[in-house]
Design an enzyme around this catalytic site. Sequence first.
Site, PDB file in Angstrom:
ATOM      1  N   HIS A  51      -4.124  -2.854  -6.277  1.00 42.69           N
ATOM      2  CA  HIS A  51      -3.450  -1.635  -6.741  1.00 42.69           C
ATOM      3  C   HIS A  51      -4.492  -0.666  -7.278  1.00 42.69           C
ATOM      4  O   HIS A  51      -5.286  -1.014  -8.145  1.00 42.69           O
ATOM      5  CB  HIS A  51      -2.426  -1.971  -7.834  1.00 42.69           C
ATOM      6  CG  HIS A  51      -1.241  -2.709  -7.306  1.00 42.69           C
ATOM      7  ND1 HIS A  51      -0.232  -3.183  -8.105  1.00 42.69           N
ATOM      8  CD2 HIS A  51      -0.892  -3.040  -6.047  1.00 42.69           C
ATOM      9  CE1 HIS A  51       0.686  -3.777  -7.347  1.00 42.69           C
ATOM     10  NE2 HIS A  51       0.300  -3.705  -6.102  1.00 42.69           N
TER      11      HIS A  51
ATOM     12  N   ASP B 245       1.653  15.048  -0.387  1.00 42.13           N
ATOM     13  CA  ASP B 245       0.612  16.029  -0.068  1.00 42.13           C
ATOM     14  C   ASP B 245      -0.168  15.670   1.201  1.00 42.13           C
ATOM     15  O   ASP B 245      -0.859  16.520   1.745  1.00 42.13           O
ATOM     16  CB  ASP B 245      -0.378  16.144  -1.236  1.00 42.13           C
ATOM     17  CG  ASP B 245      -0.992  14.791  -1.580  1.00 42.13           C
ATOM     18  OD1 ASP B 245      -0.223  13.846  -1.836  1.00 42.13           O
ATOM     19  OD2 ASP B 245      -2.225  14.674  -1.561  1.00 42.13           O
TER      20      ASP B 245
ATOM     21  N   ASP C  78       0.811  -1.220   0.000  1.00 43.76           N
ATOM     22  CA  ASP C  78       0.000   0.000   0.000  1.00 43.76           C
ATOM     23  C   ASP C  78       0.844   1.269   0.000  1.00 43.76           C
ATOM     24  O   ASP C  78       0.447   2.291   0.533  1.00 43.76           O
ATOM     25  CB  ASP C  78      -0.965   0.003   1.205  1.00 43.76           C
ATOM     26  CG  ASP C  78      -1.771  -1.268   1.246  1.00 43.76           C
ATOM     27  OD1 ASP C  78      -2.246  -1.677   0.169  1.00 43.76           O
ATOM     28  OD2 ASP C  78      -1.914  -1.860   2.321  1.00 43.76           O
TER      29      ASP C  78
ATOM     30  N   GLN D 107       2.569  -6.312  -2.769  1.00 41.27           N
ATOM     31  CA  GLN D 107       2.849  -6.256  -1.327  1.00 41.27           C
ATOM     32  C   GLN D 107       4.037  -5.324  -1.061  1.00 41.27           C
ATOM     33  O   GLN D 107       4.267  -4.420  -1.829  1.00 41.27           O
ATOM     34  CB  GLN D 107       3.095  -7.666  -0.743  1.00 41.27           C
ATOM     35  CG  GLN D 107       1.828  -8.483  -0.543  1.00 41.27           C
ATOM     36  CD  GLN D 107       1.271  -9.044  -1.838  1.00 41.27           C
ATOM     37  OE1 GLN D 107       1.996  -9.494  -2.705  1.00 41.27           O
ATOM     38  NE2 GLN D 107      -0.039  -9.020  -1.978  1.00 41.27           N
TER      39      GLN D 107
END
Length: 334
Positions: A43, A283, A13, A176
Amino acid sequence: MPCIVIVGGFYGDEGKGKVIAYLAKKDNYSIAVRGGVGPNAGHTFVDEGKMYKVRMLPSAALNRSTRLLIGPGVLINPEILLKEIETFNASDRTFVDAQCGIIDQKHIEKDNLEDHLKGFIGTTGSGTGPANADRAFRLLKLAREIDVLSLYLEDVSSSVNFALDNKENVIVEGTQGTFLSLYYGEYPYVTSKDVTASGICSDVGIGPKKVDDVLVVFKSYVTRVGGGPLQDEVSREEAEKRGWLEYGSVTGRERRSSPFDMNLAKKAIRLNSATQLAITKLDVIFPETSGIREFNKLSEKAKKFIQNIEAETGVKVILIGTGPELNDIIDRRI
Ligand code: IMP
Ligand code: MG
């Protein structure tokens, strides 16, 4: 840059999907080949306001001129794969290795019913662990035995090696993250295979000398879903305040989070022999950087954050994510 391998540097992730989808659009690979475990990965990427998610196809799927391959080390859930082929209208450019292992209902049941897997480890429940166990037993069905896949079968490693010998560009997609590796993560809180760059290369059948670049993707903070240690983990409340609270794209579970971990990053760089880095979601930790596409326009503290990573690791950060859209990225190669 004919052969680039992309892997996650933390616990999955990290935003590999977006990085790969951006590179695929920009660099126009002739082949995108997926390694990794299987449909336990999710994904996600957003292009022109539309969100896409892949669990089986390579994340390069939006580029219609790229052939989409799945290496023999990857487990296939045929139902999920066929649905994605339809979504991306990709039946003429998807190829799976005849020796990919097949996940069936009993693997999924086992992954969801066994307390050791679902409860203690906190698996994604997608059946990958039990299927890899069956593969080690030499009992697992392979893609070549499955009728609905017969249209898509190919010798993937031959195709990839042939393309590389012809100087075509190939992107090799890991899934992963480094510290979910069966060998290098914090066992037993790991997935069912090695997912470092060497493991991913083995999944698709290329030797170490064929690789030109290894791009390791880190997120600006660390997340982990399921059990296992997480250094300097922040509370759920704090995560929410910082905007770090995320939900798993496969399971919808809440992700745990912690600040960027330089020691873990250094270890991931060694394990994968990284030649390049991508840092995603800048961000989120520096909201003022949202949507910025030039390094010089970043705030001083955001620049420092990136420069510090480069100074500490000795590896260049070539891509910086500044928002969810594919083009919300600083590409420092140009
Ligand atoms: P499994 O891979 O489903 O067996 O799950 C083993 C561990 O890896 C659990 O902690 C999962 O949450 C984690 N995991 C597996 N795949 C991913 C992924 O793609 N992203 C994040 N965590 C994952
Ligand atoms: Mg994911």
